[in-house]
Design an enzyme around this catalytic site. Structure first.
Site, PDB file in Angstrom:
ATOM      1  N   ASN A  44       0.828  -1.211   0.000  1.00  0.00           N
ATOM      2  CA  ASN A  44       0.000   0.000   0.000  1.00  0.00           C
ATOM      3  C   ASN A  44       0.862   1.262   0.000  1.00  0.00           C
ATOM      4  O   ASN A  44       0.358   2.360   0.230  1.00  0.00           O
ATOM      5  CB  ASN A  44      -0.900   0.032   1.242  1.00  0.00           C
ATOM      6  CG  ASN A  44      -1.936  -1.062   1.207  1.00  0.00           C
ATOM      7  OD1 ASN A  44      -2.348  -1.499   0.133  1.00  0.00           O
ATOM      8  ND2 ASN A  44      -2.366  -1.518   2.368  1.00  0.00           N
ATOM      9  N   HIS A 132     -14.894  -1.456   4.431  1.00  0.00           N
ATOM     10  CA  HIS A 132     -13.800  -2.118   5.148  1.00  0.00           C
ATOM     11  C   HIS A 132     -14.243  -2.600   6.539  1.00  0.00           C
ATOM     12  O   HIS A 132     -15.122  -2.018   7.170  1.00  0.00           O
ATOM     13  CB  HIS A 132     -12.653  -1.109   5.300  1.00  0.00           C
ATOM     14  CG  HIS A 132     -11.415  -1.702   5.878  1.00  0.00           C
ATOM     15  ND1 HIS A 132     -11.022  -1.479   7.177  1.00  0.00           N
ATOM     16  CD2 HIS A 132     -10.487  -2.518   5.333  1.00  0.00           C
ATOM     17  CE1 HIS A 132      -9.895  -2.122   7.407  1.00  0.00           C
ATOM     18  NE2 HIS A 132      -9.542  -2.760   6.299  1.00  0.00           N
ATOM     19  N   GLU A 176     -16.545   4.142   1.330  1.00  0.00           N
ATOM     20  CA  GLU A 176     -15.143   4.455   1.028  1.00  0.00           C
ATOM     21  C   GLU A 176     -15.152   5.259  -0.267  1.00  0.00           C
ATOM     22  O   GLU A 176     -16.132   5.206  -1.015  1.00  0.00           O
ATOM     23  CB  GLU A 176     -14.346   3.154   0.817  1.00  0.00           C
ATOM     24  CG  GLU A 176     -14.066   2.430   2.106  1.00  0.00           C
ATOM     25  CD  GLU A 176     -13.552   1.002   1.907  1.00  0.00           C
ATOM     26  OE1 GLU A 176     -12.719   0.773   1.020  1.00  0.00           O
ATOM     27  OE2 GLU A 176     -13.991   0.122   2.671  1.00  0.00           O
ATOM     28  N   SER A 180     -11.232  -0.714  -1.040  1.00  0.00           N
ATOM     29  CA  SER A 180      -9.933  -1.329  -0.775  1.00  0.00           C
ATOM     30  C   SER A 180      -9.702  -2.626  -1.532  1.00  0.00           C
ATOM     31  O   SER A 180      -8.568  -2.945  -1.868  1.00  0.00           O
ATOM     32  CB  SER A 180      -9.776  -1.579   0.717  1.00  0.00           C
ATOM     33  OG  SER A 180     -10.765  -2.461   1.194  1.00  0.00           O
ATOM     34  N   ASP A 207     -14.449   7.384   3.821  1.00  0.00           N
ATOM     35  CA  ASP A 207     -13.116   6.894   4.189  1.00  0.00           C
ATOM     36  C   ASP A 207     -12.237   6.933   2.940  1.00  0.00           C
ATOM     37  O   ASP A 207     -12.485   6.213   1.970  1.00  0.00           O
ATOM     38  CB  ASP A 207     -13.256   5.459   4.730  1.00  0.00           C
ATOM     39  CG  ASP A 207     -11.919   4.857   5.165  1.00  0.00           C
ATOM     40  OD1 ASP A 207     -10.862   5.349   4.735  1.00  0.00           O
ATOM     41  OD2 ASP A 207     -11.953   3.867   5.922  1.00  0.00           O
ATOM     42  N   HIS A 210      -7.556   4.770   0.760  1.00  0.00           N
ATOM     43  CA  HIS A 210      -6.799   4.378  -0.433  1.00  0.00           C
ATOM     44  C   HIS A 210      -6.658   5.510  -1.452  1.00  0.00           C
ATOM     45  O   HIS A 210      -6.092   5.305  -2.526  1.00  0.00           O
ATOM     46  CB  HIS A 210      -7.444   3.143  -1.078  1.00  0.00           C
ATOM     47  CG  HIS A 210      -7.397   1.978  -0.143  1.00  0.00           C
ATOM     48  ND1 HIS A 210      -6.310   1.149  -0.044  1.00  0.00           N
ATOM     49  CD2 HIS A 210      -8.279   1.561   0.805  1.00  0.00           C
ATOM     50  CE1 HIS A 210      -6.523   0.250   0.903  1.00  0.00           C
ATOM     51  NE2 HIS A 210      -7.717   0.476   1.432  1.00  0.00           N
ATOM     52  N   LYS A 241      -0.799   4.198   4.287  1.00  0.00           N
ATOM     53  CA  LYS A 241      -0.698   3.714   2.911  1.00  0.00           C
ATOM     54  C   LYS A 241       0.179   4.703   2.120  1.00  0.00           C
ATOM     55  O   LYS A 241       1.386   4.691   2.308  1.00  0.00           O
ATOM     56  CB  LYS A 241      -2.093   3.513   2.351  1.00  0.00           C
ATOM     57  CG  LYS A 241      -2.872   2.518   3.259  1.00  0.00           C
ATOM     58  CD  LYS A 241      -4.253   2.226   2.809  1.00  0.00           C
ATOM     59  CE  LYS A 241      -5.133   1.594   3.863  1.00  0.00           C
ATOM     60  NZ  LYS A 241      -4.586   0.483   4.606  1.00  0.00           N
TER      61      LYS A 241
HETATM   62  N1  PMP Z   1     -10.126   2.005   6.035  1.00  0.00           N
HETATM   63  C1  PMP Z   1      -9.865   1.317   4.917  1.00  0.00           C
HETATM   64  C2  PMP Z   1     -10.732   1.531   3.728  1.00  0.00           C
HETATM   65  C3  PMP Z   1      -8.793   0.422   4.876  1.00  0.00           C
HETATM   66  O1  PMP Z   1      -8.546  -0.276   3.767  1.00  0.00           O
HETATM   67  C4  PMP Z   1      -7.989   0.255   6.018  1.00  0.00           C
HETATM   68  C5  PMP Z   1      -6.774  -0.667   6.064  1.00  0.00           C
HETATM   69  N2  PMP Z   1      -6.562  -1.511   5.057  1.00  0.00           N
HETATM   70  C6  PMP Z   1      -8.320   0.972   7.170  1.00  0.00           C
HETATM   71  C7  PMP Z   1      -9.370   1.843   7.142  1.00  0.00           C
HETATM   72  C8  PMP Z   1      -7.533   0.789   8.426  1.00  0.00           C
HETATM   73  O2  PMP Z   1      -6.472   1.679   8.441  1.00  0.00           O
HETATM   74  P1  PMP Z   1      -5.202   1.372   9.346  1.00  0.00           P
HETATM   75  O3  PMP Z   1      -4.379   0.380   8.620  1.00  0.00           O
HETATM   76  O4  PMP Z   1      -4.557   2.717   9.502  1.00  0.00           O
HETATM   77  O5  PMP Z   1      -5.725   0.847  10.651  1.00  0.00           O
END
Ligand code: PMP
Length: 396
Positions: A44, A132, A176, A180, A207, A210, A241
Site C-alpha cells: 500500500n 472495510h 469508502e 480497498s 473513508d 486508499h 498507505k
Molecule cells: N479504512 C480502509 C478503507 C482500509 O482499507 C484500512 C486498512 N486496510 C483501514 C481503514 C484501516 O487503516 P489502518 O491500517 O490505519 O488501521
C-alpha cells in the site's frame, strides 16, 4: 480449549483460508522471500515513499536526541498532547481548507471510534455492502440500526433514504471513496447531492484510506479531485498507505473536533502516537502537494494494467491503482498467486473473510516506484500465459 482451536485451523486449511505471517525482507520496491527477490505488487506504499531511502535520510537529518521522542507515554488528554500533534492537525486543516482536524492512532481506531461516537439510537446508518472491516466494526459498536445497500447502488440508497427519512432523526451514509478490495470508486458528487437534498437530516462519512496521497491535485483524495471536500461531514483518511506512516485523520468543523475529543473512546483511552512518528507524518504530509509526478506515474501504470487486462477479456471493475483479478475459490487464488510469485512478482491472494465467499482474488496494488519496464514484463507474463479457451484467471 486448544483442541477446538486446532479444529478451526484445520477447517481453514481445508478451505484454503488459513493465514500465516509471511517472512519477508524489504528491499525498496522488492521483497525477498525464500532467498528470491520479487517485485512487490501487494504494497500500500502507493507513492513509493516508504521505500524511498533519500526521503528517510532527509528526515533523519532533522532529528536530534531531544526531538527523537519514541513514545508519547500517555493519552492525548493526559500528558500525550505534544506540539507536533497539533502542528500536524493544523497542517491538515490548512491543506484541506477545513476548520479543524483530529489525528487518530490508525484508521482502525478512527473508524471504530468515530461511528459509535456520532450515532445513537435515533440514527439510521446506511452503509455500502463492501466497506472495510474497520467501518463494519464501528457500525457494530454503534447503538444505531444499520442497513447495507448494494455495492455502489445509489438508486437503492436514494430509495432507502426517502423511505426512512421521516422515521429517524438522522441518517449517516458510510462509504469508502476508492474501495480497498475492488479498486472501484463511490460516486461522491451524487452522494453529496443526495446529502444536500436532505439538508441536515443526512450526514456523509467517507473513508479515503486508499485515495489520500494518490488522488487530487494536492494529493488530498477523491473529494479534492471532485471538488467536494466541504460537502462531506466526516472526511477520514489514513497515513499507513500512500503517506508511508501510521495513523489516521478526520478533517471537520471545530465543534465536531471538540465533540470527538470528548466522545471517541479509541482516541481517549489509548496512548497517543509517538511524537517522532507524528514528525515523520508531518514531514510527508507537507510534501504531498508537490508529488504530482508520482501520482501521474502511478495513474499511467494503472491505466496500462487495466487496459491490458480488458484486452485479454479479463473484466475488472477497478478505476484505480488497486486492480483485482477474480479467481473465485480460495485455493485457486492461492495457486495463481504462487504461480506469479514463481515468475518474480509478489502478488497475494485475498480470501474470505476479507472478501465475500466465492470472490477470492489476486489484489494487485501498484506503487509509483514500479518502472514502465517492470510493468511491461508483468503484462507480458499475463499475456504469454493466456489461453483464449479459458476465462477469468484460469490462464495463469
Ligand atoms: N479504512 C480502509 C478503507 C482500509 O482499507 C484500512 C486498512 N486496510 C483501514 C481503514 C484501516 O487503516 P489502518 O491500517 O490505519 O488501521
Amino acid at each position: 480449549m486448544t483442541d477446538s482451536m486446532q479444529q478451526t485451523l484445520e477447517t481453514l486449511e481445508r478451505q484454503g483460508n488459513l493465514r500465516r505471517l509471511p517472512r519477508l525482507t524489504h528491499k525498496g520496491r522488492f521483497v525477498e522471500t525464500d532467498g528470491k527477490e520479487l517485485l512487490n505488487l501487494s504494497s500500500n506504499d502507493y507513492l513509493g515513499l516508504a521505500a524511498d531511502r533519500n526521503l528517510r535520510a532527509e528526515f533523519l537529518e532533522s532529528l536530534t536526541p531531544d526531538s527523537f521522542l519514541p513514545s508519547a507515554s500517555s493519552s492525548r488528554l493526559l500528558t500525550g498532547n505534544y506540539a507536533i500533534s497539533e502542528q500536524l492537525e493544523n497542517a491538515l486543516a490548512t491543506l484541506f481548507g477545513s476548520e479543524a482536524a483530529l489525528v487518530f492512532n490508525s484508521g482502525y481506531h478512527a473508524n471504530t471510534g468515530l461511528i459509535p461516537a456520532i450515532t445513537d439510537s435515533q440514527t439510521l446508518i446506511l452503509a455500502d455492502k463492501l466497506i472495510h472491516a474497520s467501518l463494519i466494526d464501528g457500525i457494530r459498536l454503534s447503538e444505531a440500526r444499520s442497513i447495507r445497500y448494494r455495492h455502489n447502488d445509489l438508486n437503492q440508497l436514494e430509495r432507502l433514504v426517502a423511505r426512512y427519512a421521516s422515521e429517524y432523526e438522522r441518517i449517516l451514509i458510510v462509504t469508502e471513496s476508492i474501495f480497498s478490495m475492488d479498486g472501484d470508486e463511490a460516486d461522491l458528487p451524487r452522494l453529496v447531492s443526495l446529502r444536500r437534498s436532505y439538508a441536515d437530516k443526512v450526514w456523509l462519512y467517507v473513508d479515503e484510506a486508499h485515495a489520500f496521497g494518490v488522488r487530487g491535485k494536492q494529493g488530498l483524495g477523491c473529494a479534492e479531485e471532485k471538488g467536494c471536500t466541504h460537502d462531506i461531514d466526516f472526511l477520514v483518511g489514513t497515513f499507513g498507505k500512500a503517506a508511508a506512516s501510521v495513523g489516521a485523520y478526520i478533517v471537520c468543523r471545530k465543534v465536531v473536533r471538540d465533540f470527538l475529543v470528548n466522545r471517541v473512546r479509541p482516541f481517549i483511552f489509548t496512548t497517543a502516537l509517538p511524537p517522532v512518528n507524528l514528525m515523520w507524518t508531518h514531514f510527508i504530509v507537507q510534501r504531498l502537494p508537490q508529488m504530482a509526478d508520482r501520482r501521474e506515474h502511478l495513474s499511467s501504470l494503472a491505466t496500462l494494467l487495466r487496459t491490458s487486462l480488458q484486452m485479454q477479456g479479463l473484466s475488472t471493475c477497478s478505476t484505480s491503482h488497486i486492480i483485482p483479478i477474480l479467481a473465485g475459490s480460495s485455493t485457486e487464488a492461492t495457486r495463481l498467486a504462487r504461480q506469479l510469485q514463481r515468475y518474480g512478482f509478489y502478488v497475494l491472494p485475498i480470501r474470505p473473510p476479507t472478501v465475500p465467499e466465492g470472490t477470492s482474488r489476486l489484489r494487485i496494488s501498484l506503487t509509483a516506484n514500479i518502472t514502465q519496464e517492470e510493468m511491461q514484463a508483468f503484462l507480458t507474463l499475463l499475456t504469454d500465459q493466456h489461453s483464449p479457451t479459458k476465462t477469468n484467471c484460469e490462464h495463469l
